[in-house]
Write a protein that holds these residues in place. Structure first.
Motif, PDB file in Angstrom:
ATOM      1  N   ASN A 129      30.538  35.106  47.914  1.00 32.77           N
ATOM      2  CA  ASN A 129      31.623  34.164  48.217  1.00 32.77           C
ATOM      3  C   ASN A 129      32.432  33.927  46.940  1.00 32.77           C
ATOM      4  O   ASN A 129      32.123  34.489  45.886  1.00 32.77           O
ATOM      5  CB  ASN A 129      31.077  32.861  48.808  1.00 32.77           C
ATOM      6  CG  ASN A 129      30.070  32.183  47.911  1.00 32.77           C
ATOM      7  OD1 ASN A 129      30.029  32.414  46.704  1.00 32.77           O
ATOM      8  ND2 ASN A 129      29.237  31.338  48.491  1.00 32.77           N
ATOM      9  N   ALA A 130      33.457  33.092  47.014  1.00 38.63           N
ATOM     10  CA  ALA A 130      34.341  32.863  45.862  1.00 38.63           C
ATOM     11  C   ALA A 130      33.572  32.292  44.679  1.00 38.63           C
ATOM     12  O   ALA A 130      33.767  32.716  43.533  1.00 38.63           O
ATOM     13  CB  ALA A 130      35.487  31.935  46.256  1.00 38.63           C
ATOM     14  N   LEU A 163      31.511  35.031  43.060  1.00 33.08           N
ATOM     15  CA  LEU A 163      32.316  35.907  42.202  1.00 33.08           C
ATOM     16  C   LEU A 163      32.549  35.250  40.846  1.00 33.08           C
ATOM     17  O   LEU A 163      32.407  35.892  39.798  1.00 33.08           O
ATOM     18  CB  LEU A 163      33.652  36.236  42.866  1.00 33.08           C
ATOM     19  CG  LEU A 163      34.629  37.040  42.006  1.00 33.08           C
ATOM     20  CD1 LEU A 163      34.042  38.391  41.619  1.00 33.08           C
ATOM     21  CD2 LEU A 163      35.957  37.217  42.739  1.00 33.08           C
ATOM     22  N   ASP A 164      32.891  33.961  40.859  1.00 31.00           N
ATOM     23  CA  ASP A 164      33.095  33.255  39.592  1.00 31.00           C
ATOM     24  C   ASP A 164      31.815  33.235  38.760  1.00 31.00           C
ATOM     25  O   ASP A 164      31.853  33.429  37.541  1.00 31.00           O
ATOM     26  CB  ASP A 164      33.591  31.831  39.861  1.00 31.00           C
ATOM     27  CG  ASP A 164      35.003  31.808  40.452  1.00 31.00           C
ATOM     28  OD1 ASP A 164      35.768  32.767  40.207  1.00 31.00           O
ATOM     29  OD2 ASP A 164      35.333  30.835  41.158  1.00 31.00           O
ATOM     30  N   ARG A 207      38.308  35.115  36.228  1.00 29.21           N
ATOM     31  CA  ARG A 207      39.202  35.803  37.176  1.00 29.21           C
ATOM     32  C   ARG A 207      40.494  36.243  36.490  1.00 29.21           C
ATOM     33  O   ARG A 207      41.127  37.207  36.907  1.00 29.21           O
ATOM     34  CB  ARG A 207      39.540  34.888  38.350  1.00 29.21           C
ATOM     35  CG  ARG A 207      38.429  34.808  39.364  1.00 29.21           C
ATOM     36  CD  ARG A 207      38.944  34.111  40.604  1.00 29.21           C
ATOM     37  NE  ARG A 207      37.845  33.782  41.488  1.00 29.21           N
ATOM     38  CZ  ARG A 207      37.833  34.052  42.767  1.00 29.21           C
ATOM     39  NH1 ARG A 207      38.861  34.629  43.329  1.00 29.21           N
ATOM     40  NH2 ARG A 207      36.800  33.724  43.506  1.00 29.21           N
ATOM     41  N   LEU A 257      39.563  42.035  46.867  1.00 26.06           N
ATOM     42  CA  LEU A 257      39.968  40.670  47.211  1.00 26.06           C
ATOM     43  C   LEU A 257      40.770  40.620  48.514  1.00 26.06           C
ATOM     44  O   LEU A 257      41.534  39.689  48.731  1.00 26.06           O
ATOM     45  CB  LEU A 257      40.782  40.058  46.067  1.00 26.06           C
ATOM     46  CG  LEU A 257      39.981  39.801  44.790  1.00 26.06           C
ATOM     47  CD1 LEU A 257      40.903  39.473  43.627  1.00 26.06           C
ATOM     48  CD2 LEU A 257      38.981  38.686  45.017  1.00 26.06           C
ATOM     49  N   ASN A 270      39.664  39.881  51.336  1.00 29.83           N
ATOM     50  CA  ASN A 270      39.226  38.618  51.936  1.00 29.83           C
ATOM     51  C   ASN A 270      38.787  37.729  50.770  1.00 29.83           C
ATOM     52  O   ASN A 270      37.641  37.820  50.319  1.00 29.83           O
ATOM     53  CB  ASN A 270      38.073  38.840  52.919  1.00 29.83           C
ATOM     54  CG  ASN A 270      37.629  37.554  53.582  1.00 29.83           C
ATOM     55  OD1 ASN A 270      38.084  36.466  53.247  1.00 29.83           O
ATOM     56  ND2 ASN A 270      36.716  37.687  54.529  1.00 29.83           N
ATOM     57  N   PRO A 271      39.667  36.877  50.244  1.00 30.10           N
ATOM     58  CA  PRO A 271      39.358  36.109  49.039  1.00 30.10           C
ATOM     59  C   PRO A 271      38.136  35.196  49.178  1.00 30.10           C
ATOM     60  O   PRO A 271      37.493  34.877  48.196  1.00 30.10           O
ATOM     61  CB  PRO A 271      40.618  35.273  48.793  1.00 30.10           C
ATOM     62  CG  PRO A 271      41.680  35.857  49.642  1.00 30.10           C
ATOM     63  CD  PRO A 271      41.022  36.610  50.733  1.00 30.10           C
ATOM     64  N   ALA A 272      37.813  34.793  50.413  1.00 36.13           N
ATOM     65  CA  ALA A 272      36.644  33.926  50.602  1.00 36.13           C
ATOM     66  C   ALA A 272      35.345  34.708  50.432  1.00 36.13           C
ATOM     67  O   ALA A 272      34.316  34.138  50.046  1.00 36.13           O
ATOM     68  CB  ALA A 272      36.688  33.273  51.983  1.00 36.13           C
ATOM     69  N   TYR A 273      35.373  36.010  50.736  1.00 38.79           N
ATOM     70  CA  TYR A 273      34.180  36.855  50.635  1.00 38.79           C
ATOM     71  C   TYR A 273      34.524  38.181  49.955  1.00 38.79           C
ATOM     72  O   TYR A 273      34.637  39.214  50.599  1.00 38.79           O
ATOM     73  CB  TYR A 273      33.568  37.109  52.016  1.00 38.79           C
ATOM     74  CG  TYR A 273      33.071  35.843  52.666  1.00 38.79           C
ATOM     75  CD1 TYR A 273      31.860  35.288  52.277  1.00 38.79           C
ATOM     76  CD2 TYR A 273      33.832  35.190  53.626  1.00 38.79           C
ATOM     77  CE1 TYR A 273      31.408  34.108  52.845  1.00 38.79           C
ATOM     78  CE2 TYR A 273      33.389  34.016  54.200  1.00 38.79           C
ATOM     79  CZ  TYR A 273      32.170  33.486  53.806  1.00 38.79           C
ATOM     80  OH  TYR A 273      31.727  32.320  54.364  1.00 38.79           O
ATOM     81  N   PRO A 274      34.706  38.160  48.643  1.00 37.04           N
ATOM     82  CA  PRO A 274      35.073  39.395  47.937  1.00 37.04           C
ATOM     83  C   PRO A 274      33.887  40.358  47.803  1.00 37.04           C
ATOM     84  O   PRO A 274      32.731  39.947  47.775  1.00 37.04           O
ATOM     85  CB  PRO A 274      35.508  38.883  46.564  1.00 37.04           C
ATOM     86  CG  PRO A 274      34.777  37.605  46.381  1.00 37.04           C
ATOM     87  CD  PRO A 274      34.632  37.007  47.746  1.00 37.04           C
TER      88      PRO A 274
END
Length: 193
Positions: free
Chosen positions: A114-115, A118-119, A129, A177, A179-183
């Motif tokens: 998830n976002a 990723l962070d 990012r 990215l 789908n930014p919510a689930y990269p």
């Protein structure tokens, strides 16, 4: 008619031994049998169990080291530490593949997160990012051929190369990215032994 042989009589000063009754004889034989079973059965059972474990271990290792592409599952903690690939929690569809030769060792890994994951992953590499360059596919053709990864030109790819001083590994990271919510994260970590 057979001639009977003479029997030796008891010694004169030896006391008469009582005749063993049936219950005592059965108990003595059962105890003897138990001792024999324990002395032979336990080591034999141990050998059978040990042989099965050894055979199973060999099959697992053979499957692991005969892999020729990405294998579903998490890299071991040791692999993640050596190659400095901090797979975040939560992560789905995790797969990896390791290659080693005298010149370079590589760990290929992919996962969906998830976002926040990723962070956390980028922070684990010492990146943010902002370090990702939009439209850059930093994983080379050779590495894409090994893993079967295909990065289409029309994708929302972002990439970064995290170069570190030897012996720390270098990371080629590509993030999908779309789908930014689930990269999706694709990484090749290479180190020189």
């Amino acid at each position: 008619m057979t001639a009977s042989l003479p029997h030796q009589g008891p010694w004169p000063d030896e006391p008469e031994r009582p005749v063993e009754d049936r219950r005592h004889m059965i108990r003595r034989r059962a105890l003897t049998l138990l001792i024999i079973v324990l002395l032979i059965g336990i080591p034999a059972g141990y050998l059978v169990i040990s042989a099965n474990q050894s055979r199973d271990s060999g099959k697992d290792k053979e499957a692991k080291y005969s892999a020729t592409g990405l294998t579903e599952g998490w890299p071991s903690k040791l692999q993640r530490r050596i190659y400095q690939v901090p797979v975040p929690h939560p992560a789905w569809h995790v797969a990896y593949y390791e290659t080693n030769n005298w010149k370079t060792s590589r760990l290929y890994a992919q996962f969906e997160t998830n976002a926040a994951g990723l962070d956390a992953y980028l922070t684990g590499l010492g990146l943010t990012r902002d370090d990702l360059k939009k439209g850059h596919v930093t994983i080379g053709a050779r590495d894409r051929k090994v893993t079967g990864w295909k990065f289409a030109d029309d994708g929302l790819w972002s990439g970064v190369v995290n170069r570190q001083k030897n012996p720390a590994p270098t990371h080629d990271v590509v993030v999908d990215l779309s789908n930014p919510a689930y990269p999706w994260v694709f990484v090749v970590s290479r180190t020189v032994p």
